[in-house]
Design a protein around this motif. Structure first.
Motif, PDB file in Angstrom:
ATOM      1  N   LEU A 181       8.230  83.594  33.938  1.00 25.21           N
ATOM      2  CA  LEU A 181       6.881  83.217  33.496  1.00 25.21           C
ATOM      3  C   LEU A 181       6.324  82.091  34.364  1.00 25.21           C
ATOM      4  CD1 LEU A 181       7.370  83.261  29.611  1.00 25.21           C
ATOM      5  CD2 LEU A 181       6.120  84.937  31.000  1.00 25.21           C
ATOM      6  N   GLN A 182       7.189  81.184  34.763  1.00 26.00           N
ATOM      7  CA  GLN A 182       6.754  80.108  35.654  1.00 26.00           C
ATOM      8  C   GLN A 182       6.383  80.663  37.022  1.00 26.00           C
ATOM      9  OE1 GLN A 182       8.361  75.766  36.175  1.00 26.00           O
ATOM     10  NE2 GLN A 182       9.695  77.074  37.402  1.00 26.00           N
ATOM     11  N   ALA A 183       7.174  81.574  37.549  1.00 26.55           N
ATOM     12  CA  ALA A 183       6.871  82.180  38.854  1.00 26.55           C
ATOM     13  C   ALA A 183       5.552  82.942  38.810  1.00 26.55           C
ATOM     14  CB  ALA A 183       8.013  83.103  39.285  1.00 26.55           C
ATOM     15  N   ALA A 184       5.221  83.490  37.643  1.00 21.07           N
ATOM     16  CA  ALA A 184       3.964  84.231  37.480  1.00 21.07           C
ATOM     17  C   ALA A 184       2.784  83.306  37.241  1.00 21.07           C
ATOM     18  CB  ALA A 184       4.093  85.218  36.327  1.00 21.07           C
ATOM     19  N   GLY A 185       3.021  81.987  37.154  1.00 18.86           N
ATOM     20  CA  GLY A 185       1.953  81.029  36.967  1.00 18.86           C
ATOM     21  C   GLY A 185       1.471  80.884  35.544  1.00 18.86           C
ATOM     22  N   LEU A 186       2.266  81.345  34.581  1.00 20.76           N
ATOM     23  CA  LEU A 186       1.829  81.319  33.183  1.00 20.76           C
ATOM     24  C   LEU A 186       2.273  80.050  32.465  1.00 20.76           C
ATOM     25  CD1 LEU A 186       2.510  85.045  32.253  1.00 20.76           C
ATOM     26  CD2 LEU A 186       0.318  83.975  32.816  1.00 20.76           C
ATOM     27  N   VAL A 187       3.382  79.476  32.859  1.00 22.01           N
ATOM     28  CA  VAL A 187       3.853  78.216  32.276  1.00 22.01           C
ATOM     29  C   VAL A 187       4.446  77.362  33.387  1.00 22.01           C
ATOM     30  CG1 VAL A 187       4.406  79.289  30.044  1.00 22.01           C
ATOM     31  CG2 VAL A 187       6.195  79.045  31.783  1.00 22.01           C
ATOM     32  N   LYS A 188       4.717  76.111  33.060  1.00 16.63           N
ATOM     33  CA  LYS A 188       5.446  75.238  33.974  1.00 16.63           C
ATOM     34  C   LYS A 188       6.577  74.591  33.198  1.00 16.63           C
ATOM     35  CE  LYS A 188       5.074  71.396  37.233  1.00 16.63           C
ATOM     36  NZ  LYS A 188       4.188  70.381  37.857  1.00 16.63           N
ATOM     37  N   LEU A 189       7.775  74.602  33.813  1.00 13.76           N
ATOM     38  CA  LEU A 189       8.945  74.009  33.196  1.00 13.76           C
ATOM     39  C   LEU A 189       9.187  72.623  33.774  1.00 13.76           C
ATOM     40  CD1 LEU A 189      11.324  77.129  33.336  1.00 13.76           C
ATOM     41  CD2 LEU A 189       9.809  76.423  31.464  1.00 13.76           C
ATOM     42  N   LYS A 190       9.983  71.839  33.083  1.00 12.71           N
ATOM     43  CA  LYS A 190      10.300  70.510  33.582  1.00 12.71           C
ATOM     44  C   LYS A 190      11.045  70.603  34.911  1.00 12.71           C
ATOM     45  CE  LYS A 190      14.742  69.841  31.232  1.00 12.71           C
ATOM     46  NZ  LYS A 190      15.482  69.041  30.223  1.00 12.71           N
ATOM     47  N   ASP A 191      10.951  69.579  35.712  1.00  9.63           N
ATOM     48  CA  ASP A 191      11.608  69.563  37.016  1.00  9.63           C
ATOM     49  C   ASP A 191      13.109  69.798  36.860  1.00  9.63           C
ATOM     50  OD1 ASP A 191       9.186  69.034  38.189  1.00  9.63           O
ATOM     51  OD2 ASP A 191       9.515  66.871  38.384  1.00  9.63           O
ATOM     52  N   GLY A 192      13.613  70.642  37.750  1.00 13.13           N
ATOM     53  CA  GLY A 192      15.047  70.918  37.743  1.00 13.13           C
ATOM     54  C   GLY A 192      15.492  71.973  36.754  1.00 13.13           C
ATOM     55  N   ALA A 193      14.579  72.567  36.018  1.00 12.85           N
ATOM     56  CA  ALA A 193      14.953  73.599  35.051  1.00 12.85           C
ATOM     57  C   ALA A 193      15.534  74.810  35.772  1.00 12.85           C
ATOM     58  CB  ALA A 193      13.739  74.011  34.230  1.00 12.85           C
ATOM     59  N   ASP A 194      16.619  75.355  35.206  1.00 13.28           N
ATOM     60  CA  ASP A 194      17.238  76.543  35.793  1.00 13.28           C
ATOM     61  C   ASP A 194      17.390  77.605  34.710  1.00 13.28           C
ATOM     62  OD1 ASP A 194      19.309  75.628  34.218  1.00 13.28           O
ATOM     63  OD2 ASP A 194      20.599  75.031  35.900  1.00 13.28           O
ATOM     64  N   TYR A 195      18.337  78.537  34.899  1.00  8.93           N
ATOM     65  CA  TYR A 195      18.454  79.634  33.956  1.00  8.93           C
ATOM     66  C   TYR A 195      18.914  79.192  32.565  1.00  8.93           C
ATOM     67  CZ  TYR A 195      23.472  79.461  34.962  1.00  8.93           C
ATOM     68  OH  TYR A 195      24.775  79.061  35.110  1.00  8.93           O
ATOM     69  N   THR A 196      19.312  77.930  32.421  1.00  9.21           N
ATOM     70  CA  THR A 196      19.670  77.425  31.090  1.00  9.21           C
ATOM     71  C   THR A 196      18.455  76.866  30.344  1.00  9.21           C
ATOM     72  OG1 THR A 196      20.201  75.207  31.921  1.00  9.21           O
ATOM     73  CG2 THR A 196      21.987  76.838  31.913  1.00  9.21           C
ATOM     74  N   ALA A 197      17.276  76.987  30.926  1.00  7.35           N
ATOM     75  CA  ALA A 197      16.062  76.446  30.302  1.00  7.35           C
ATOM     76  C   ALA A 197      15.795  77.103  28.949  1.00  7.35           C
ATOM     77  CB  ALA A 197      14.868  76.646  31.226  1.00  7.35           C
ATOM     78  N   THR A 198      15.170  76.337  28.070  1.00  2.00           N
ATOM     79  CA  THR A 198      14.732  76.857  26.776  1.00  2.00           C
ATOM     80  C   THR A 198      13.237  76.574  26.622  1.00  2.00           C
ATOM     81  OG1 THR A 198      15.064  74.810  25.517  1.00  2.00           O
ATOM     82  CG2 THR A 198      16.998  76.223  25.843  1.00  2.00           C
ATOM     83  N   VAL A 199      12.665  77.071  25.537  1.00  2.00           N
ATOM     84  CA  VAL A 199      11.231  76.860  25.317  1.00  2.00           C
ATOM     85  C   VAL A 199      10.894  75.370  25.229  1.00  2.00           C
ATOM     86  CG1 VAL A 199      10.812  79.104  24.250  1.00  2.00           C
ATOM     87  CG2 VAL A 199      11.580  77.189  22.831  1.00  2.00           C
ATOM     88  N   ARG A 200      11.876  74.555  24.897  1.00  3.83           N
ATOM     89  CA  ARG A 200      11.637  73.102  24.829  1.00  3.83           C
ATOM     90  C   ARG A 200      11.419  72.485  26.202  1.00  3.83           C
ATOM     91  NH1 ARG A 200      15.742  74.032  21.172  1.00  3.83           N
ATOM     92  NH2 ARG A 200      17.322  73.402  22.698  1.00  3.83           N
ATOM     93  N   ASP A 201      11.765  73.258  27.253  1.00 10.33           N
ATOM     94  CA  ASP A 201      11.589  72.762  28.621  1.00 10.33           C
ATOM     95  C   ASP A 201      10.214  73.100  29.190  1.00 10.33           C
ATOM     96  OD1 ASP A 201      14.214  71.639  28.911  1.00 10.33           O
ATOM     97  OD2 ASP A 201      14.990  73.681  29.051  1.00 10.33           O
ATOM     98  N   ILE A 202       9.362  73.756  28.420  1.00  9.10           N
ATOM     99  CA  ILE A 202       7.994  74.048  28.874  1.00  9.10           C
ATOM    100  C   ILE A 202       7.173  72.761  28.790  1.00  9.10           C
ATOM    101  CG2 ILE A 202       5.894  75.368  28.427  1.00  9.10           C
ATOM    102  CD1 ILE A 202       7.640  77.560  27.213  1.00  9.10           C
ATOM    103  N   VAL A 203       6.617  72.356  29.934  1.00  6.70           N
ATOM    104  CA  VAL A 203       5.805  71.127  29.952  1.00  6.70           C
ATOM    105  C   VAL A 203       4.320  71.437  30.103  1.00  6.70           C
ATOM    106  CG1 VAL A 203       7.676  69.662  30.780  1.00  6.70           C
ATOM    107  CG2 VAL A 203       6.220  70.838  32.444  1.00  6.70           C
ATOM    108  N   GLU A 204       3.996  72.623  30.578  1.00  2.00           N
ATOM    109  CA  GLU A 204       2.594  73.042  30.666  1.00  2.00           C
ATOM    110  C   GLU A 204       2.482  74.488  30.210  1.00  2.00           C
ATOM    111  OE1 GLU A 204       0.690  72.352  34.415  1.00  2.00           O
ATOM    112  OE2 GLU A 204       1.575  70.355  34.674  1.00  2.00           O
TER     113      GLU A 204
END
Length: 308
Positions: A181-204
């Motif tokens: 979703l981040q690669a598609a420009g729909l959300v932005k995750l916190k810096d350094g987020a990887d495949y362990t990211a969760t919805v709590r890591d969405i910053v934008e």
């Protein structure tokens, strides 16, 4: 005095005595044959595989290898390409198909399977971490690029504010979907987020997307209830075969250099079993590569390499 002497002495020879003699002689002969047969049977029962696990020898010396897999493309690759190739080497491949992928690693750990083929390395790493296991990958086989699909829109530009997006609910595939979703420009995750990211890591989240976490294998069935979904390609292929996708082409797909290569995995003590190595060699060979390219036409991408 022996039995025969007693029986044949004087007038004591009777029909009843003759029957007794015959019965005793047969019992002695049977006991002697039984002792010899037990040793012979034990030798024939040895496992020619020479390893642990459920692999066993057949009556003609054939080794049976039980491998668990999800239906598409894993079980298809095993049945259509690997099984005939292994048969030529005296190895019978028994493909155990699972609809619930979360049961495959426990089945391997418990010894119900000799190997499994369904998961990518991040998922395997997370499983080992969570369960204190040491399941070991022996070969990378292919990548299934995750994509964004919808039955309601034909372009991401049509995605409305507050739209509902389904993503897998397991840790690694959920993080993978968020990266997509981040690669598609729909959300932005916190810096350094990887495949362990969760919805709590969405910053934008400019479109205020509502993220719904669903079991990965069920997501294709939810397309009528959501606006967008991140789906693993294997489940897309199954849904296509069932005619369950209104729009079978992804609106966005991850790069082919994804680190999520699907692997053949075994218990650590079985890494060097000859039949496991034989299967690994086939899965990284040209026949499997050709099958993937011709059969899936880009929906599955070869990523073949031995790991051990």
């Amino acid at each position: 005095m022996g039995v025969l002497s007693l029986v044949f002495s004087g007038r004591r020879w009777t029909r009843r005595a003759a029957v007794l003699v015959a019965t005793l002689l047969i019992a002695v002969l049977v006991a002697g044959c039984g002792a010899g047969g037990a040793g012979s049977s034990g030798e024939q029962g040895d496992n020619p595989a020479g390893g642990n696990g459920s692999g066993s020898g057949g009556t003609s010396g054939t080794v049976t290898l039980k491998v668990g897999a999800t239906a598409v493309p894993h079980a298809e690759i095993l049945r259509d390409v690997a099984a005939p190739a292994l048969e030529e080497q005296g190895i019978k491949l028994e493909v155990m198909e699972f609809s619930d992928y979360t049961k495959l690693n426990p089945a391997l750990v418990d010894g119900e399977l000799d190997a499994n083929y369904f998961q990518h390395i991040p998922y395997l790493d997370q499983f080992n971490k969570d369960h204190g296991t040491n399941i070991t990958p022996v070969a990378k086989v292919h990548i299934e690029p995750m994509g964004l699909y919808s039955d309601k829109i034909t372009s991401l530009d049509q995605l409305q504010d507050g739209a509902t997006v389904a993503i897998p609910n397991d840790p690694t595939n959920g993080g993978r979907a968020l990266l997509l979703l981040q690669a598609a420009g729909l959300v932005k995750l916190k810096d350094g987020a990887d495949y362990t990211a969760t919805v709590r890591d969405i910053v934008e989240n400019p479109k205020n997307l509502q993220i719904r976490e669903v079991a990965a294998e069920l997501i294709p069935r939810t397309l009528a209830d959501v606006d967008l979904a991140a789906i693993n390609t294997n489940y897309v292929l199954e849904a296509k075969e069932a005619g369950a996708l209104k729009n079978p082409d992804p609106l966005f797909v991850e790069d082919a250099d994804s680190p999520f290569a699907n692997v053949l995995a075994v218990r650590p003590e079985d890494v060097n079993r000859p039949e496991i190595q034989a299967l690994a060699e086939i899965l990284v060979g040209p026949e499997v590569k050709q099958y993937i390219e011709e059969h899936y036409q880009g929906a599955v991408v070869p990523a073949q390499a031995l790991i051990q």
